[in-house]
Write a protein that holds these residues in place. Structure first.
Motif, PDB file in Angstrom:
ATOM      1  N   ARG A  38      -3.203  -8.273   5.250  1.00 39.69           N
ATOM      2  CA  ARG A  38      -2.283  -9.570   5.272  1.00 39.69           C
ATOM      3  C   ARG A  38      -1.368  -9.242   4.219  1.00 39.69           C
ATOM      4  O   ARG A  38      -1.522  -8.397   2.907  1.00 39.69           O
ATOM      5  CB  ARG A  38      -3.333 -10.566   4.506  1.00 39.69           C
ATOM      6  CG  ARG A  38      -2.862 -11.759   4.184  1.00 39.69           C
ATOM      7  CD  ARG A  38      -3.749 -12.936   3.726  1.00 39.69           C
ATOM      8  NE  ARG A  38      -3.287 -14.188   3.548  1.00 39.69           N
ATOM      9  CZ  ARG A  38      -2.507 -14.540   2.631  1.00 39.69           C
ATOM     10  NH1 ARG A  38      -2.235 -13.603   1.515  1.00 39.69           N
ATOM     11  NH2 ARG A  38      -2.121 -15.682   2.396  1.00 39.69           N
ATOM     12  N   ILE A  39      -0.363  -9.905   4.376  1.00 38.44           N
ATOM     13  CA  ILE A  39       1.018  -9.665   3.688  1.00 38.44           C
ATOM     14  C   ILE A  39       1.088 -10.661   2.616  1.00 38.44           C
ATOM     15  O   ILE A  39       0.830 -11.960   2.990  1.00 38.44           O
ATOM     16  CB  ILE A  39       2.300  -9.689   4.434  1.00 38.44           C
ATOM     17  CG1 ILE A  39       2.210  -8.351   5.372  1.00 38.44           C
ATOM     18  CG2 ILE A  39       3.500  -9.742   3.650  1.00 38.44           C
ATOM     19  CD1 ILE A  39       3.439  -8.473   6.419  1.00 38.44           C
ATOM     20  N   SER A  40       0.958 -10.432   1.308  1.00 41.74           N
ATOM     21  CA  SER A  40       1.369 -11.496   0.205  1.00 41.74           C
ATOM     22  C   SER A  40       2.607 -11.769   0.123  1.00 41.74           C
ATOM     23  O   SER A  40       3.647 -10.904  -0.084  1.00 41.74           O
ATOM     24  CB  SER A  40       0.806 -10.808  -1.117  1.00 41.74           C
ATOM     25  OG  SER A  40      -0.579 -10.494  -0.762  1.00 41.74           O
ATOM     26  N   GLY A  41       2.907 -13.273  -0.025  1.00 44.51           N
ATOM     27  CA  GLY A  41       4.305 -13.711  -0.198  1.00 44.51           C
ATOM     28  C   GLY A  41       4.608 -14.097  -1.601  1.00 44.51           C
ATOM     29  O   GLY A  41       3.758 -14.989  -2.070  1.00 44.51           O
ATOM     30  N   ASN A  90       9.621  -5.228  -3.383  1.00 38.17           N
ATOM     31  CA  ASN A  90       9.864  -4.668  -1.923  1.00 38.17           C
ATOM     32  C   ASN A  90       9.182  -3.418  -1.859  1.00 38.17           C
ATOM     33  O   ASN A  90       9.205  -2.918  -0.696  1.00 38.17           O
ATOM     34  CB  ASN A  90      11.127  -4.677  -1.616  1.00 38.17           C
ATOM     35  CG  ASN A  90      11.710  -6.431  -1.365  1.00 38.17           C
ATOM     36  OD1 ASN A  90      10.789  -7.088  -0.925  1.00 38.17           O
ATOM     37  ND2 ASN A  90      12.762  -6.676  -1.404  1.00 38.17           N
ATOM     38  N   GLN A 115       3.646  -1.858  -0.508  1.00 40.98           N
ATOM     39  CA  GLN A 115       3.177  -2.229   0.831  1.00 40.98           C
ATOM     40  C   GLN A 115       2.466  -3.684   0.929  1.00 40.98           C
ATOM     41  O   GLN A 115       2.009  -3.911   0.063  1.00 40.98           O
ATOM     42  CB  GLN A 115       2.260  -0.984   1.322  1.00 40.98           C
ATOM     43  CG  GLN A 115       1.946  -1.257   2.795  1.00 40.98           C
ATOM     44  CD  GLN A 115       0.938  -0.067   3.185  1.00 40.98           C
ATOM     45  OE1 GLN A 115       0.857   0.981   2.473  1.00 40.98           O
ATOM     46  NE2 GLN A 115       0.594  -0.141   4.616  1.00 40.98           N
ATOM     47  N   ASP A 116       2.592  -4.313   1.752  1.00 34.58           N
ATOM     48  CA  ASP A 116       2.089  -5.508   2.034  1.00 34.58           C
ATOM     49  C   ASP A 116       2.493  -6.679   1.287  1.00 34.58           C
ATOM     50  O   ASP A 116       1.684  -7.941   1.030  1.00 34.58           O
ATOM     51  CB  ASP A 116       0.552  -5.296   2.139  1.00 34.58           C
ATOM     52  CG  ASP A 116      -0.010  -4.656   3.442  1.00 34.58           C
ATOM     53  OD1 ASP A 116       0.735  -4.658   4.323  1.00 34.58           O
ATOM     54  OD2 ASP A 116      -0.830  -3.773   3.123  1.00 34.58           O
ATOM     55  N   VAL A 117       3.631  -6.604   0.604  1.00 32.23           N
ATOM     56  CA  VAL A 117       4.195  -7.557  -0.268  1.00 32.23           C
ATOM     57  C   VAL A 117       5.627  -7.864   0.137  1.00 32.23           C
ATOM     58  O   VAL A 117       6.116  -7.031   0.343  1.00 32.23           O
ATOM     59  CB  VAL A 117       4.344  -7.124  -1.704  1.00 32.23           C
ATOM     60  CG1 VAL A 117       4.914  -7.904  -2.769  1.00 32.23           C
ATOM     61  CG2 VAL A 117       2.853  -6.815  -2.266  1.00 32.23           C
ATOM     62  N   ARG A 118       5.839  -9.226   0.199  1.00 30.86           N
ATOM     63  CA  ARG A 118       7.153  -9.928   0.560  1.00 30.86           C
ATOM     64  C   ARG A 118       7.664 -10.558  -0.400  1.00 30.86           C
ATOM     65  O   ARG A 118       6.969 -11.600  -0.732  1.00 30.86           O
ATOM     66  CB  ARG A 118       7.101 -10.147   1.909  1.00 30.86           C
ATOM     67  CG  ARG A 118       7.103  -9.221   3.102  1.00 30.86           C
ATOM     68  CD  ARG A 118       7.905  -8.085   3.077  1.00 30.86           C
ATOM     69  NE  ARG A 118       7.614  -7.143   4.194  1.00 30.86           N
ATOM     70  CZ  ARG A 118       6.877  -5.907   3.956  1.00 30.86           C
ATOM     71  NH1 ARG A 118       6.724  -5.762   2.590  1.00 30.86           N
ATOM     72  NH2 ARG A 118       6.517  -5.237   4.935  1.00 30.86           N
ATOM     73  N   ASP A 163       1.725 -17.438  -1.939  1.00 35.09           N
ATOM     74  CA  ASP A 163       0.916 -16.610  -2.584  1.00 35.09           C
ATOM     75  C   ASP A 163       0.849 -16.627  -3.736  1.00 35.09           C
ATOM     76  O   ASP A 163      -0.069 -16.835  -4.593  1.00 35.09           O
ATOM     77  CB  ASP A 163       0.621 -15.320  -1.896  1.00 35.09           C
ATOM     78  CG  ASP A 163       0.156 -15.371  -0.216  1.00 35.09           C
ATOM     79  OD1 ASP A 163      -0.470 -16.178   0.119  1.00 35.09           O
ATOM     80  OD2 ASP A 163       0.675 -14.664   0.527  1.00 35.09           O
TER      81      ASP A 163
END
Length: 86
Positions: A2-5, A24, A27-30, A51
Motif C-alpha cells: 500500500r502507498i502512504s499519502g 519522494n 518507496q511506497d510514499v507519495r 494517511d
C-alpha cells in the motif's frame, strides 16, 4: 504494498521542498499535496482522505480548531517544531 499519502502544511518553501524531495525517495510514499497556508488545507481535508499530515508548529497553532473538531487527525499528524531561540 500500500502507498502512504502525505500532505505537507509548511510555510517555509525550502523546508517544504526539502521534505518533498526526501519523501519522494522512499518507496511506497507519495506527497499528495503541499500547502503553505492552513485555509486551503482545511478545505482539502473535507473531500480527500490522507494517511499522514506533516505540519509546521505555526500552522498547527493556527488550525487548532480543526484538530479540536476532528481529534482523529492527531493520530495522522507529524508536527515540525520550530527551534527555540535564546
Amino acid at each position: 504494498m500500500r502507498i502512504s499519502g502525505f500532505i505537507l502544511v509548511i510555510d517555509s518553501y525550502l523546508v517544504r521542498k526539502g521534505l518533498v524531495s526526501m519523501l519522494n525517495r522512499i518507496q511506497d510514499v507519495r506527497v499528495l499535496k503541499e500547502f503553505r497556508a492552513t485555509d486551503p488545507f482545511v478545505t482539502y481535508l473535507e473531500s480527500h482522505p490522507v494517511d499522514f499530515i506533516i505540519i509546521s508548529q505555526s500552522d498547527f497553532d493556527r488550525s487548532v480548531d480543526l484538530f479540536m473538531s476532528k481529534p482523529e487527525l492527531l493520530d495522522k499528524t507529524i508536527l515540525l517544531e520550530e527551534p527555540q531561540t535564546k
